[in-house]
Design a protein around this motif. Structure first.
Motif, PDB file in Angstrom:
ATOM      1  N   SER A  80      80.009 -10.087  27.266  1.00  0.00           N
ATOM      2  CA  SER A  80      79.151  -9.954  28.355  1.00  0.00           C
ATOM      3  C   SER A  80      78.136 -10.728  28.869  1.00  0.00           C
ATOM      4  CB  SER A  80      78.555  -8.477  28.636  1.00  0.00           C
ATOM      5  OG  SER A  80      77.621  -8.242  27.486  1.00  0.00           O
ATOM      6  N   SER A  81      77.543 -11.768  27.940  1.00  0.00           N
ATOM      7  CA  SER A  81      76.575 -12.588  27.985  1.00  0.00           C
ATOM      8  C   SER A  81      76.940 -13.671  29.179  1.00  0.00           C
ATOM      9  CB  SER A  81      76.156 -13.251  26.707  1.00  0.00           C
ATOM     10  OG  SER A  81      77.139 -14.314  26.153  1.00  0.00           O
ATOM     11  N   GLY A  82      78.153 -14.037  29.214  1.00  0.00           N
ATOM     12  CA  GLY A  82      78.643 -15.131  30.064  1.00  0.00           C
ATOM     13  C   GLY A  82      79.066 -14.436  31.468  1.00  0.00           C
ATOM     14  N   ALA A 120      77.811 -12.988  34.260  1.00  0.00           N
ATOM     15  CA  ALA A 120      77.032 -13.252  35.639  1.00  0.00           C
ATOM     16  C   ALA A 120      76.998 -14.816  35.469  1.00  0.00           C
ATOM     17  CB  ALA A 120      75.762 -12.680  35.484  1.00  0.00           C
ATOM     18  N   PRO A 121      76.478 -15.524  34.582  1.00  0.00           N
ATOM     19  CA  PRO A 121      76.435 -16.839  34.759  1.00  0.00           C
ATOM     20  C   PRO A 121      78.038 -17.648  35.093  1.00  0.00           C
ATOM     21  CG  PRO A 121      75.609 -16.473  32.651  1.00  0.00           C
ATOM     22  CD  PRO A 121      76.207 -15.375  33.216  1.00  0.00           C
ATOM     23  N   VAL A 157      80.902 -19.890  42.124  1.00  0.00           N
ATOM     24  CA  VAL A 157      80.607 -19.881  43.410  1.00  0.00           C
ATOM     25  C   VAL A 157      79.903 -21.441  43.662  1.00  0.00           C
ATOM     26  CG1 VAL A 157      79.232 -18.959  45.218  1.00  0.00           C
ATOM     27  CG2 VAL A 157      80.514 -17.534  43.761  1.00  0.00           C
ATOM     28  N   ARG A 164      74.001  -3.801  35.438  1.00  0.00           N
ATOM     29  CA  ARG A 164      72.975  -4.775  35.431  1.00  0.00           C
ATOM     30  C   ARG A 164      73.546  -6.176  35.614  1.00  0.00           C
ATOM     31  NH1 ARG A 164      70.520  -2.334  29.913  1.00  0.00           N
ATOM     32  NH2 ARG A 164      72.884  -2.427  29.590  1.00  0.00           N
ATOM     33  N   LEU A 165      74.876  -6.538  34.914  1.00  0.00           N
ATOM     34  CA  LEU A 165      75.370  -7.863  35.207  1.00  0.00           C
ATOM     35  C   LEU A 165      75.875  -8.075  36.664  1.00  0.00           C
ATOM     36  CD1 LEU A 165      77.497  -7.773  31.792  1.00  0.00           C
ATOM     37  CD2 LEU A 165      75.235  -8.971  32.051  1.00  0.00           C
ATOM     38  N   LYS A 224      74.603  -6.606  39.082  1.00  0.00           N
ATOM     39  CA  LYS A 224      73.327  -6.929  40.044  1.00  0.00           C
ATOM     40  C   LYS A 224      72.970  -8.344  39.793  1.00  0.00           C
ATOM     41  CE  LYS A 224      68.592  -5.184  40.480  1.00  0.00           C
ATOM     42  NZ  LYS A 224      67.959  -6.222  39.657  1.00  0.00           N
ATOM     43  N   ALA A 225      72.973  -8.786  38.861  1.00  0.00           N
ATOM     44  CA  ALA A 225      72.384 -10.237  38.375  1.00  0.00           C
ATOM     45  C   ALA A 225      73.441 -11.334  39.041  1.00  0.00           C
ATOM     46  CB  ALA A 225      72.618 -10.571  36.845  1.00  0.00           C
TER      47      ALA A 225
END
Lengths: 262, 678
Positions: free
Chosen positions: A96-98, A100-101, A107, A125-126, A128-129
């Protein structure tokens, strides 16, 4: 999942990636695919045995594997490398750490390919980020998602609301714990108190097929559902898409494990 | 064009390395600390910033009194960042005053151990306060992009690189042109001369720690939007950051920044090339890159690397002098066997974990305790032993006890390879090399598929002798863990203890102590310093390899996670707390501190301490380094010590006093240069 004396009611890593690859090939008409794989044995193995064979089965030959490094703080290079050659599908295979990035980098880099990520990325939370960059991203769920209205899920939600400790995330892992206990209880009830032994419990799970599986696809514990993972009794996945920042069901069960390498 | 795009895309990672590297240099210049906790400080301050920005809560690293709500709606960027940086300044000052100032005259090992303790403690506090979930942080810098060919390059990464270069330039000017900067350099060059010139090295160091912590916090906040925040992520950056700082010789801000940026850009271009040319090696190469860089610097310029001119008036932890080895063995076997046989399942499992961990800790006794060389790769050696055991057993069908012995022996070349840089560097520089080596092995071997067994891990069949199953579990046996394996672990630990005890009393052991005491003096009396170092590295690798083989038998399926580089740091911490110069210290470390070990199992059962294990370990390590550098077992568990304690009337056997030149008990000596004491 590799133990012959265990049972597992949801596929998780073994089920996720074949299903996502299968969905990409069948429904998203993947012709060229970029796959971002964590540079660790689990990731490499998942690509080699659970992703590439499924794409190959569906005739997708143009697959670009990019290994991402845990010591590298930024995912944009990995996403750009996977997007070289203009694939129409990008698949992120990582924790999951990757999430959102990767969504943001796609994009920001102006990449048009459809992005598919594992279900762990559905954490609010991800999402949202990632903000608006998450919209249009596909992902999986081992269970009928929370809020889907499925009767089992409604029971789960009510039970957690009444008895669950505060701040427990209502995610797949909580569903797995809850659902497994229900399945075990059902099996124990059939066996009967006083007859519970390792052998009788395993026999109960392994006899027959398509047993009711709480909140997810029915299970069959024949030891052969997924080659090399005898504990897996169900590998089917729901496919979701992020719309307005929220996961929404696309519909149906997808199972890519029949196409993976033994 | 494509390569230019990838070079620019690498600026994000490169800026992170550069910004963190700048703080690392300040900490080293001012106090001689290679601060392994630097990434953890950045991580913690970033959490503080995120909590302020999202929830308006000011979080303290004190459990039970951990936050004050400043604004329910969250604070703006400027307020959040400002408060966070002030917080960082206070935290940096406290860390220096409470942890590193008391250690300013101690040798490198003590400071390394303390920084590892600090890292563990900060990680533990972050986990307890914020959980292990990953946070993503809202952008700070303008989100716009530059179109180059078919790709757009996010400009925030370019801005970030600009900030890193600007801070680097500012620091270069400040430390070259201002009175404070020159005073810092003077104190780093020679603390005595600086003191005589009326400067206060402690005050200078404190101020530098404040600046370094603020820099760490600023770096963490700035890079958070391009990466993700979790208790583990920032800590992982320390290896490439160390590579950059090392190439900047822990002195040059501009070189460190340039190398940091270059590392990020190089890794990015490597990605492009690997994606385009599938024949290029890919697995682990990005993570291996910093190690190759560090290794290159060490070989080419190892002797020219600066050591700080600090006053060292304390020595390494005391070294035991094993006596009555046979008696110790008999009693250990009897007590251990009774415990293995009598303890119920959960506690027996804890005891087995303790015995296995004690084997790995024993490898520190030889290398760090006796020879004074700092290695952060011992668990990596254990991993090599464990996976090798799996291959020997599964592929070649070699059985017990030959397979674990062979696995240990096959680990020796890895020990020698990692030990080679020790011929040119020592102290903190050696620690950096071994850490980088561990990270490289982790990336190239443990996570690479064939060696570590890939997704399903490496199977390790149960040990058998004849028809007797000595494994931890058996299909026909419902009990877990089986006492048979506990007895195997006990016997192996005792045998390794005998090996180390024999080594301590041998000429080689005395040579180790001489080298540890003073390399130049040892060389002047004809001791082959290089040979002694390689022998110690080889022996410690063998011991760790055998320990790894036991881990294999215990876990039955090995994966790389069991031997990751940061777990290796925890083992150093354990060994140090137990007493790194003593066999009994290794045993105490295993019994009291091993993850899932006996004391932890008991503590968890009665006091639910498992959530606090990392915190207790980190804080305990710092406390022990400062207050009890000889460890929990400074000598009380020797027969002579026990007899004196419990039978005061017992006359101590007359024995010739050991030659003083070979003892290494902590004594306050006249100030001398750091490199001569390690």
């Amino acid at each position: 999942m590799f133990s012959s004396s265990s049972v597992q009611f949801a596929g998780f890593a073994v089920g996720v990636f074949p299903a996502l690859a299968s969905y990409a090939a069948q429904e998203l008409h993947a012709k060229s695919v970029g796959v971002i794989v964590p540079d660790i044995g689990v990731g490499i193995h998942a690509y080699k045995y659970y992703i590439q064979p499924v794409f190959s089965h569906f005739g997708v030959k143009d697959i670009r594997e990019v290994l991402s490094n845990s010591q590298n703080p930024d995912y944009s290079s990995s996403v750009a490398a996977a997007a070289q050659g203009g694939p129409n599908v990008l698949l992120y295979v990582g924790n999951s750490s990757g999430c959102a990035p990767v969504m943001q980098a796609r994009v920001q880099l102006g990449i048009q390919a459809t992005l598919i990520v594992p279900g762990g990325c559905a954490d609010p939370r991800l999402l949202k980020a990632a903000g608006a960059d998450a919209n249009g991203v596909y992902l999986n769920s081992d269970y009928y998602p929370v809020g889907s209205g499925n009767s089992d899920v409604v029971t789960f939600e009510a039970a957690m609301k009444k008895y669950g400790p505060p701040n427990v995330p209502m995610d797949e892992f909580t569903q797995e714990g809850f659902g497994s206990i229900i399945n075990i209880q059902r099996a124990f009830s059939k066996i009967g108190v006083g007859h519970l032994t390792t052998a009788s419990i395993l026999r109960e799970f392994r006899t027959g097929g398509d047993h009711p599986n709480f909140m997810t696809h029915p299970y069959t514990c024949n030891g052969h559902l997924v080659p090399g993972a005898p504990a897996i009794c169900n590998a089917a996945q729901r496919i979701l898409i992020i719309k307005n920042g929220k996961p929404t069901e696309v519909g149906g069960w997808y199972d890519g494990t029949p196409y993976i390498k033994p | 064009v494509s390569t230019i795009v990838f070079l620019l895309l690498g600026l994000g990672s490169g800026s992170a390395f550069a910004l963190l590297g700048l703080g690392l240099i300040l900490e080293y210049r001012s106090s001689g600390v290679v601060n392994f906790a630097h990434g953890a400080i950045a991580m913690y301050i970033t959490y503080v910033y995120v909590e302020l920005r999202d929830n308006g809560e000011l979080v303290f690293p004190v459990l039970g009194f951990n936050h004050i709500n400043l604004s329910a709606a969250g604070l703006g960027f400027i307020a959040s960042a400002g408060i966070s940086l002030v917080y960082a300044a206070v935290l940096g000052l406290l860390i220096y005053l409470l942890v590193f100032r008391p250690l300013r005259h101690w040798p490198a090992l003590a400071r390394i151990a303390a920084s590892v303790g600090l890292m563990l403690a900060l990680q533990a506090i972050a986990v307890l306060n914020f959980g292990t979930a990953t946070f993503s942080v809202d952008p700070i810098l303008p989100v716009s992009s530059l179109q180059i060919g078919s790709l757009r390059v996010p400009l925030d990464q370019v801005y970030l690189a600009g900030i890193a270069v600007a801070i680097s330039g500012l620091l270069a000017v400040v430390y070259r042109r201002t009175r404070f900067g020159i005073a810092t350099t003077a104190a780093a060059e020679d603390e005595v001369a600086a003191s005589l010139a009326g400067l206060s090295p402690s005050r200078i160091a404190a101020l530098n720690w404040v600046i370094a912590s603020v820099l760490a916090g600023a770096a963490g906040i700035l890079i958070a939007p391009i990466t993700t925040l979790s208790p583990a992520t920032y800590t992982l950056f320390i290896v490439p950051v160390l590579g950059a700082a090392l190439l900047g010789r822990f002195r040059s801000f501009t070189v460190t920044t340039a190398v940091g940026l270059a590392l990020g850009m190089l890794a990015s271009v490597l990605l492009e090339l690997q994606a385009a040319h599938t024949w290029l090696p890919s697995n682990g190469t990005q993570e291996g890159l910093p190690f190759l860089l560090i290794l290159f610097v060490m070989y080419v310029g190892g002797r020219a690397l600066p050591e700080r001119g600090a006053i060292i008036d304390r020595r390494l932890p005391s070294v035991g002098s094993p006596a009555r080895i046979l008696r110790s063995c008999v009693v250990s076997l009897a007590v251990g066997a009774a415990a293995v046989l009598l303890l119920p399942g959960g506690y027996r499992a804890g005891l087995i974990s303790s015995l296995v961990a004690a084997c790995v800790c024993m490898s520190f006794v030889v290398l760090t305790g006796y020879l004074g060389q700092v290695s952060l790769a011992q668990l990596t050696f254990a991993g090599i032993g464990g996976f090798t055991l799996g291959h020997l057993s599964v592929s070649l069908g070699i059985g017990f006890p030959f397979a674990p012995i062979l696995a240990g022996l096959l680990t020796v070349p890895a020990g020698l390879l990692v030990g080679l840089p020790a011929l040119r560097v020592r102290g903190v520089n050696l620690a950096v090399v071994t850490l980088a080596a561990a990270a490289a092995v982790d990336a190239l071997l443990f996570n690479g598929g064939w060696f570590s067994g890939g997704f399903s891990g490496q199977q390790v069949p149960s040990p058998h002798i004849g028809g007797l199953n000595l494994g931890i579990a058996a299909a026909t046996d419902t009990g877990y863990p089986r006492a048979a394996f506990g007895l195997v672990a006990l016997v192996v630990l005792v045998l390794l203890g005998v090996l180390v005890a024999r080594l301590r009393g041998s000429p080689a052991g005395r040579q180790f102590l001489a080298v540890r005491s003073n390399e130049r003096a040892a060389a002047s009396i004809g001791i082959n310093v290089a040979g002694a170092k390689l022998l110690a590295f080889g022996m410690s690798a063998f011991i760790a390899g055998v320990g790894g083989a036991l881990i294999g038998y215990q876990q039955r399926v090995l994966t790389g996670d069991s031997f990751d580089v940061f777990t290796s740091l925890s083992f150093l911490a354990m060994a140090y707390i137990g007493g790194i110069g003593r066999i009994s210290g290794a045993v105490a470390a295993g019994m009291l501190l091993a993850p899932g070990g006996l004391a932890v199992t008991i503590g968890d059962h009665f006091f639910a301490l498992s959530n606090y294990q990392l915190l207790i370990g980190g804080v305990g390590l710092i406390f022990m380094v400062i207050r009890h550098p000889n460890g929990l077992v400074p000598g009380g568990l020797t027969w002579a010590g026990l007899e004196q304690r419990f039978r005061p009337s017992a006359a101590a056997p007359a024995a010739p006093a050991p030659p003083r030149v070979m003892t290494a008990e902590p004594t306050r000596t006249a100030p001398h240069r750091a490199e001569d004491s390690q």
